[in-house]
Design a protein around this motif. Structure first.
Motif, mmCIF file in Angstrom:
data_model
loop_
_atom_site.group_PDB
_atom_site.id
_atom_site.type_symbol
_atom_site.label_atom_id
_atom_site.label_comp_id
_atom_site.label_asym_id
_atom_site.label_seq_id
_atom_site.Cartn_x
_atom_site.Cartn_y
_atom_site.Cartn_z
ATOM 1 N N ALA A 239 66.783 79.460 64.452
ATOM 2 C CA ALA A 239 65.351 79.565 64.741
ATOM 3 C C ALA A 239 64.526 79.804 63.492
ATOM 4 O O ALA A 239 63.292 79.793 63.550
ATOM 5 C CB ALA A 239 65.106 80.696 65.742
ATOM 6 N N SER B 178 68.033 75.417 70.225
ATOM 7 C CA SER B 178 67.240 76.400 69.492
ATOM 8 C C SER B 178 65.825 75.891 69.289
ATOM 9 O O SER B 178 65.598 74.724 68.957
ATOM 10 C CB SER B 178 67.876 76.670 68.126
ATOM 11 N N GLN B 179 64.878 76.807 69.464
ATOM 12 C CA GLN B 179 63.461 76.502 69.242
ATOM 13 C C GLN B 179 62.991 77.247 68.003
ATOM 14 O O GLN B 179 63.256 78.438 67.833
ATOM 15 C CB GLN B 179 62.635 76.918 70.464
ATOM 16 N N LYS C 169 61.913 81.149 67.702
ATOM 17 C CA LYS C 169 62.308 81.880 68.902
ATOM 18 C C LYS C 169 63.784 82.265 68.822
ATOM 19 O O LYS C 169 64.665 81.415 68.973
ATOM 20 C CB LYS C 169 62.073 81.029 70.163
ATOM 21 N N ASP D 266 67.410 83.675 69.844
ATOM 22 C CA ASP D 266 68.201 83.645 71.074
ATOM 23 C C ASP D 266 69.572 84.210 70.758
ATOM 24 O O ASP D 266 70.324 83.632 69.969
ATOM 25 C CB ASP D 266 68.323 82.213 71.601
ATOM 26 N N THR E 279 70.151 89.147 65.871
ATOM 27 C CA THR E 279 70.692 88.141 66.775
ATOM 28 C C THR E 279 72.194 88.291 66.927
ATOM 29 O O THR E 279 72.745 88.175 68.025
ATOM 30 C CB THR E 279 70.355 86.723 66.265
ATOM 31 N N LEU F 278 60.549 83.416 60.457
ATOM 32 C CA LEU F 278 60.397 82.770 61.767
ATOM 33 C C LEU F 278 59.012 82.143 61.946
ATOM 34 O O LEU F 278 58.865 81.115 62.617
ATOM 35 C CB LEU F 278 60.654 83.791 62.877
ATOM 36 N N ASP F 279 58.005 82.753 61.332
ATOM 37 C CA ASP F 279 56.648 82.226 61.492
ATOM 38 C C ASP F 279 56.439 80.897 60.775
ATOM 39 O O ASP F 279 55.522 80.139 61.108
ATOM 40 C CB ASP F 279 55.631 83.250 60.997
#
Length: 327
Positions: free
Chosen positions: A19, A77-78, A81, A83, A118, A297-298
């Motif tokens: 992600a 995977s997004q 985000k 997971d 994670t 992540l951003d």
């Protein structure tokens, strides 16, 4: 020259947290492989579909210098985000790289950033890359070193790594500091081509303890460790007050600074080098470099992530592997 000496260096690159920015940074950096690293071949460890989706050039990434070794995501995977279902996938990438380096398939590994939470949320206790590499390679002590780039880069190594501040003093010992200095001295010689490394050492307390008035670790632990290290032929002056040590007039003749804890040395290093700095794990039986930043992540999937640190990490891995082979 033996055939093995003339064979291209083999470098593994993990794509890290799916992600995060790791997959696209690996692809962006390796777009330069054909011209920037003519003596190396690369194996990218990750999900092929993820690379194709996340990195615009990934579909054309594979060539005579770059191979994508497909390891499948547990779930799609997004970007941005997290997971936990993919926590074990991330660890699997790292395991594959370590196994390949230990059995001689890879001359070095470069790791993209991962998200510790994670992996922990997937039910696997995980402190960080550095500690996991030590455990997997059965190495009793490793040293985290971050470095800049250039002709005489700033390098900062750590006597302790991911510890709460309240636990740092108890974690310092004469034997531990001596062994840390031995590892730094050895690896700077063997993997960085430095014939006589000079390692400046900080104190722990403000003003390096002010002769005991602000703490006695410099007198009872750090000072004796430096005396022993110097008796072993290691050039390790100190302990110096950390608030004044990081000045050009002191650093101009230094090859590395050994700081006592994470946030004593790394804020200075990252201020000076962020976006171009790297992380190196010293003391391992394998070569490992990494970027100096997190998963961002951003920025994942936006096309805005800067591959400078990844490029620098690959530069250093190729250089270190070349020095090791030549030695």
């Amino acid at each position: 020259m033996h055939a093995a000496d003339s064979a291209p260096l083999s470098i593994a690159i993990t794509t890290g947290e799916p992600a995060g920015v790791g997959p696209e940074l690996a692809a962006a950096a390796l777009g330069q492989a054909a011209t920037r690293w003519p003596t190396a071949r690369f194996t990218v460890l990750g999900d092929r579909g993820l690379l194709q989706a996340r990195a615009g050039s990934a579909a054309n990434l594979a060539n005579e210098r770059v191979v994508i070794e497909h390891l499948a995501l547990a779930v799609p995977s997004q970007a941005g985000k997290l997971d936990a279902a993919n926590g074990r996938y991330v660890l699997g990438l790292l395991d594959a790289a370590i196994d390949g380096a230990l059995d001689g398939r890879f001359d070095a590994i470069v790791t993209a950033p991962l998200q510790k939470s994670t992996i922990n949320d997937a039910g696997v206790p995980f402190t960080g890359h550095t500690e996991y590499l030590a455990e997997r390679t059965h190495t009793p002590r490793v040293v985290m070193m971050l470095a800049g780039t250039g002709e005489r880069p700033l390098r900062v190594a750590l006597a302790t790594t991911h510890l709460p501040l309240k636990d740092v003093s108890a974690a310092l010992s004469v034997d531990g500091i001596v062994e840390t200095l031995r590892i730094i001295d050895h690896d700077l010689r063997a993997h960085f081509g430095l014939a006589a490394p000079r390692i400046l050492v900080t104190g722990l307390n403000p003003h390096a303890g002010e002769n005991g008035y602000l703490g006695r670790e410099e007198i009872e632990v750090i000072g004796p460790a430096l005396e022993r290290a110097r008796a072993m032929g290691i050039d390790a002056p100190g302990p110096y007050p950390a608030d004044t040590l990081f000045q050009p007039r002191y650093l101009k003749d230094a090859d590395c600074v050994l700081a006592m804890f994470h946030d004593q040395g790394l804020p200075v290093l990252k201020f000076a080098t962020f976006g171009e700095g790297i992380n190196v794990t010293l003391g391992l039986p394998i070569i490992r470099t990494s970027v100096d930043h997190g998963t961002a992540l951003d920025l994942a999937g936006t096309g805005c992530a800067d591959a400078g640190s990844m490029i620098a990490a690959i530069d250093t891995a190729v250089s270190m592997a070349s020095h090791r082979r030549a030695g």
